[in-house]
Motif scaffolding. Structure first.
Motif, PDB file in Angstrom:
ATOM      1  N   GLN A   1      40.749  80.816  85.588  1.00 43.30           N
ATOM      2  CA  GLN A   1      40.680  79.383  85.321  1.00 43.30           C
ATOM      3  C   GLN A   1      39.507  78.843  86.133  1.00 43.30           C
ATOM      4  OE1 GLN A   1      43.812  76.390  86.616  1.00 43.30           O
ATOM      5  NE2 GLN A   1      44.246  76.438  84.430  1.00 43.30           N
ATOM      6  N   PHE A   2      38.614  78.126  85.464  1.00 37.96           N
ATOM      7  CA  PHE A   2      37.396  77.646  86.107  1.00 37.96           C
ATOM      8  C   PHE A   2      37.510  76.162  86.430  1.00 37.96           C
ATOM      9  CE2 PHE A   2      36.146  81.085  83.191  1.00 37.96           C
ATOM     10  CZ  PHE A   2      35.590  81.972  84.099  1.00 37.96           C
ATOM     11  N   ARG A   3      36.854  75.768  87.528  1.00 33.46           N
ATOM     12  CA  ARG A   3      36.770  74.353  87.893  1.00 33.46           C
ATOM     13  C   ARG A   3      35.347  74.054  88.352  1.00 33.46           C
ATOM     14  NH1 ARG A   3      41.787  73.109  91.899  1.00 33.46           N
ATOM     15  NH2 ARG A   3      40.483  74.422  93.228  1.00 33.46           N
ATOM     16  N   THR A   4      34.846  72.920  87.933  1.00 32.62           N
ATOM     17  CA  THR A   4      33.509  72.502  88.338  1.00 32.62           C
ATOM     18  C   THR A   4      33.420  70.990  88.305  1.00 32.62           C
ATOM     19  OG1 THR A   4      31.158  72.560  87.765  1.00 32.62           O
ATOM     20  CG2 THR A   4      32.720  72.814  85.952  1.00 32.62           C
TER      21      THR A   4
ATOM     22  N   ARG B   1      41.317  73.268  82.565  1.00 31.24           N
ATOM     23  CA  ARG B   1      42.699  73.752  82.642  1.00 31.24           C
ATOM     24  C   ARG B   1      42.975  74.914  81.686  1.00 31.24           C
ATOM     25  NH1 ARG B   1      47.382  69.489  82.797  1.00 31.24           N
ATOM     26  NH2 ARG B   1      48.361  71.264  83.835  1.00 31.24           N
ATOM     27  N   LYS B   2      42.011  75.283  80.878  1.00 29.00           N
ATOM     28  CA  LYS B   2      42.227  76.412  79.974  1.00 29.00           C
ATOM     29  C   LYS B   2      42.160  77.717  80.762  1.00 29.00           C
ATOM     30  CE  LYS B   2      40.352  76.326  75.927  1.00 29.00           C
ATOM     31  NZ  LYS B   2      39.325  76.328  74.861  1.00 29.00           N
ATOM     32  N   LYS B   3      43.067  78.635  80.439  1.00 30.10           N
ATOM     33  CA  LYS B   3      43.054  79.951  81.059  1.00 30.10           C
ATOM     34  C   LYS B   3      42.404  80.960  80.117  1.00 30.10           C
ATOM     35  CE  LYS B   3      47.152  79.410  83.986  1.00 30.10           C
ATOM     36  NZ  LYS B   3      48.512  79.930  84.295  1.00 30.10           N
ATOM     37  N   PHE B   4      41.676  81.898  80.714  1.00 26.84           N
ATOM     38  CA  PHE B   4      41.004  82.947  79.963  1.00 26.84           C
ATOM     39  C   PHE B   4      41.631  84.282  80.363  1.00 26.84           C
ATOM     40  CE2 PHE B   4      38.198  79.386  80.224  1.00 26.84           C
ATOM     41  CZ  PHE B   4      37.519  79.357  79.017  1.00 26.84           C
ATOM     42  N   ASN B   5      42.231  84.956  79.395  1.00 27.67           N
ATOM     43  CA  ASN B   5      42.916  86.227  79.642  1.00 27.67           C
ATOM     44  C   ASN B   5      42.166  87.360  78.944  1.00 27.67           C
ATOM     45  OD1 ASN B   5      44.848  84.607  80.813  1.00 27.67           O
ATOM     46  ND2 ASN B   5      46.238  84.681  79.076  1.00 27.67           N
ATOM     47  N   PHE B   6      41.969  88.469  79.636  1.00 34.98           N
ATOM     48  CA  PHE B   6      41.324  89.610  78.999  1.00 34.98           C
ATOM     49  C   PHE B   6      41.438  90.831  79.901  1.00 34.98           C
ATOM     50  CE2 PHE B   6      38.268  87.170  81.353  1.00 34.98           C
ATOM     51  CZ  PHE B   6      37.573  88.100  82.086  1.00 34.98           C
ATOM     52  N   TYR B   7      41.045  91.975  79.351  1.00 36.31           N
ATOM     53  CA  TYR B   7      41.030  93.240  80.077  1.00 36.31           C
ATOM     54  C   TYR B   7      39.589  93.701  80.266  1.00 36.31           C
ATOM     55  CZ  TYR B   7      46.001  93.664  78.856  1.00 36.31           C
ATOM     56  OH  TYR B   7      47.343  93.450  78.703  1.00 36.31           O
ATOM     57  N   LEU B   8      39.340  94.318  81.407  1.00 39.93           N
ATOM     58  CA  LEU B   8      38.103  95.054  81.643  1.00 39.93           C
ATOM     59  C   LEU B   8      38.474  96.528  81.798  1.00 39.93           C
ATOM     60  CD1 LEU B   8      36.182  92.750  84.173  1.00 39.93           C
ATOM     61  CD2 LEU B   8      35.773  93.003  81.718  1.00 39.93           C
TER      62      LEU B   8
END
Length: 743
Positions: free
Chosen positions: A266-269, A304-311
């Protein structure tokens, strides 16, 4: 989609691929001399027919083929003229038209059926359908096998030597920071992510949310007999079938569990109008990039958006003795320039799945670019410093990689893009706003018609995840999906008996409607804080506000005033209000002379009706501990929770000078930041002072010169010397006491 859901749904794209480790890619294509299920057309023929890359893209051609064709159109390189586009006949797809789905089911039914099974399996007991095979584990007779979730679960499952619990005491001994929540399995997540959304747990064991495992499903298990955790496809003439596996699984039938890094970001700026590109990479100790993802981010759209993923690791199994980390590069997509880099280590290499739940605070630009002496000698690159970790790295130039940028690689990014690195022999490219594709050769079309109103900016959205083709970044004073609606403009004037402040805090209060059923207590009124800074020639201030509100309080000179009170929260109108002494809100310490102010909060609240009845002209009063109260027409106190603590955080970064305090208007989704200066300091960053000698006119006027505005339209204080010529002596009266400045 739930229209009443206030928290944005998490963003996740799950790539389904044929994942056979050790299998040559040549075995996955049709090796015949011609395509059976389509027509082959050379690039030269397509060009003669005036076919554009956009048309190929709409024909569902492979993105790699479309980009190669666009590169051919731009360069007319003869080596590309004989390459072909295979126009597949339905229902076949793929670069060689070699794949097909189930002919009796629609693609929509296939996807819905598959994900119904995923929901059904979530949180259920482990089955023998899929196995983790990178540990030699004796689970007993076949088909019993080890599941990755049984590693470090506190129980010995491997009968041979209990190796599924080796090194797991490191998790038990792990201690989290004060601002973190400790998951049941020992991992740490930011406290802000604890109990924030029951549908998107951040702990991999779901211990941070109340999760309902009861799911209904009408799943058809006929597919699972073939593909354990994948989607069935047919190959060539339906003589073979393969399974498209998500990143967590591999094998002919997606029957094996992958080693991977599972990320929730989740990013904030505070730069809420800037378009950022985040490049998230899994990197080893030799700076080899194993896998990567990238996202375009605008705080106004994605807060507030969450980013879900696999590396994924490029080798399976991974090298246990190597160290790995997640590196996040940040780029300003509008200016097409590097912004910052962050470092997050992978601490437990013995775990098959490492979960990282991160709240990534993007530093303010002036803080992010603080120069430090770099110790690395980057041959074909520039030495950089991780902003959140005491470590250096080399940022390599186009076509180079390695710890010191000494390894030469081919760079196939478009000329107007930014090269980041190499992963799996492919370049990682940052595209301009109007381009997309792995190599940035394709043109975005979402903003061609530019439907954004009132001089607002059109931002073409990412086709892979956006519901719309474009997003409008509205100009100041406008809002709406196309910036077609005006925001409310509020002008603040000051009575003659109130000295004009340098800084003013503005509190917008919205009073929610009370349910008639009274089944639950009314919610606390939402509160938004803004900061308005007045220049020394200004006698009033105005702000734009796009939300609903009923009450406005202002704080000036350490005093609170009721600035506006209205019954309706009509949007898009102009309001002018005057701050007057009669509307000053007094403290309970000024209203009670006995021991009432020192009573516990709820005990003293019982006496709050007294000030309104005792002081007929009292409009409002406050309790610094909790409440703000209004005196109504019947002289009763109407009190509500009020947040008196300005947000002096700016996500841990303070770009203010001279001990100024950085202020953001909202801790979750900020839309502005400013510096609250100490006495005798001023300027956008508190960089100017009125103390001592040497106060120059440049310092004072520099704060009041408007950027990108012609000289003739500059404030009067900045243009007084414009027509007088040399030798003209003009006295400028400033609001700085005791100082006259001569030009």
């Amino acid at each position: 989609m739930d229209p009443e859901r206030k928290i944005p749904y998490p963003y996740q794209i799950v790539p389904y691929c044929i994942r056979f480790f050790g299998l040559s890619s040549n075995l996955l294509v049709n090796n015949e001399k011609h395509v059976i299920h389509g027509i082959s057309i050379t690039f030269e023929t397509l060009r003669r027919e005036n076919i554009t890359s956009q048309q190929l893209y709409l024909l569902s051609a492979s993105i790699d083929v479309v980009e190669r064709y666009q590169a051919f159109l731009e360069s007319s390189h003869s080596s590309l003229s004989t390459q072909v586009f295979n126009n597949c006949s339905k229902p076949w797809f793929g670069e060689y038209c070699q794949y097909s789905f189930n002919l009796t089911w629609s693609f929509d039914k296939i996807v819905r059926n598959y994900f119904s099974d995923i929901k059904l399996q979530a949180g259920n007991s482990f089955t023998a359908e899929t196995c983790y095979t990178f540990i030699e584990c004796n689970r007993g007779p076949s088909p019993s096998c080890l599941d990755w979730r049984e590693i470090c679960d506190g129980k010995i499952d491997c009968l041979n030597d209990g190796r599924d619990e080796i090194d797991c005491e490191k998790l038990d001994l792990n201690e989290c920071e004060e601002d973190e929540f400790r998951c049941s399995n020992g991992f740490c997540i930011p406290k802000e992510l604890f109990n924030d959304d029951p549908l998107t747990p951040d702990c991999i064991d779901r211990s941070d949310e109340k999760y309902d495992q009861k799911e209904s499903s009408n799943f058809d298990h006929r597919l699972s007999k073939i593909c354990k955790r994948g989607i069935l496809i047919y190959v060539n003439n339906f003589t073979e079938n393969y399974c498209l596996c998500p990143p967590a699984y591999f094998g002919y039938r997606c029957e094996y569990q992958n080693q991977r890094v599972s990320l929730v970001l989740q990013f904030r700026t505070v730069e809420w109008r800037t378009v950022f590109t985040f490049v998230i990479m899994l990197v080893d100790e030799n700076t080899n990039i194993h896998s990567s993802e990238q996202y375009d981010y605008v705080s106004l759209r994605d807060c507030r958006k969450k980013f879900n993923f696999y590396l994924l690791y490029s080798t399976q199994p991974k090298y246990v003795n190597q160290t790995y980390y997640v590196r996040i590069d940040i780029y300003n997509k509008e200016k097409m320039e590097y912004y910052d880099t962050m470092f997050y280590p992978i601490r437990y290499s013995f775990l098959p799945v490492h979960r990282l739940a991160l709240l990534v605070d993007v530093p303010i630009r002036d803080v992010a670019t603080v120069s430090k002496k770099c110790l690395l000698k980057c041959l074909h690159g520039q030495c950089r410093y991780f902003s959140n970790f005491d470590k250096y790295f080399c940022q390599c130039l186009n076509g180079y990689s390695g710890m010191l940028c000494t390894i030469k690689n081919s760079c196939d990014c478009s000329p107007d893009s930014i090269y980041v690195g190499i992963v799996n022999n492919r370049s990682i490219c940052i595209c301009p706003l109007d381009k997309f594709g792995p190599r940035c050769y394709l043109k975005r079309t979402g903003c061609i018609s530019n439907l954004c109103s009132n001089s607002s900016r059109c931002i073409a959205n990412d086709e892979t995840y956006s519901e719309t083709e474009y997003y409008c970044l509205c100009s100041q004073g406008y809002m709406g999906s196309r910036c077609e609606n005006p925001e409310t403009k509020i002008e603040f004037l000051f009575a003659k008996t109130i000295s004009i402040p340098q800084t003013m805090f503005i509190y917008f209060i919205y009073i929610p409607s009370i349910s008639k059923s009274y089944s639950s207590p009314p919610a606390d009124p939402p509160q938004i804080i803004m900061v308005s800074k007045l220049k020394f020639y200004e006698s009033s201030s105005f702000v734009y506000f796009g939300g609903e509100f009923h009450i406005i309080f202002v704080k000036i000179h350490q005093h609170y005033y009721l600035a506006l009170l209205r019954h309706n929260s009509t949007l898009g109108i102009n309001i002018s209000t005057t701050i007057i002494p009669e509307h000053r809100c007094l403290s309970i310490k000024d209203l009670f002379t006995d021991n009432i102010p020192i009573l516990p909060r709820w005990h003293r609240a019982k006496h709050y009706h007294i000030p309104c009845q005792k002081h007929s002209n009292l409009v409002c009063f406050y309790d610094n501990d909790f409440f703000m109260c209004l005196c109504d027409i019947d002289r009763n106190a109407n009190c509500f929770k009020f947040d008196y603590r300005p947000l002096y955080k700016c996500f841990g970064y303070n770009y203010c000078e001279n001990d100024g305090q950085c202020h953001i208007d909202n801790s979750t989704c900020p839309t502005s930041s400013s510096c609250f200066c100490k006495e005798c300091y001023y300027g956008s960053r508190c960089q100017f002072t009125t103390t001592g000698f040497g106060l120059s006119l440049d310092d004072i006027l520099g704060y009041n010169i408007w950027p990108n505005i012609p000289f003739s339209r500059q404030p009067k204080v900045a243009t007084l010397d414009g027509g007088g010529g040399w030798g003209t002596r003009t006295v400028i009266d400033t609001t700085i006491p005791g100082i006259s400045i001569f030009v």
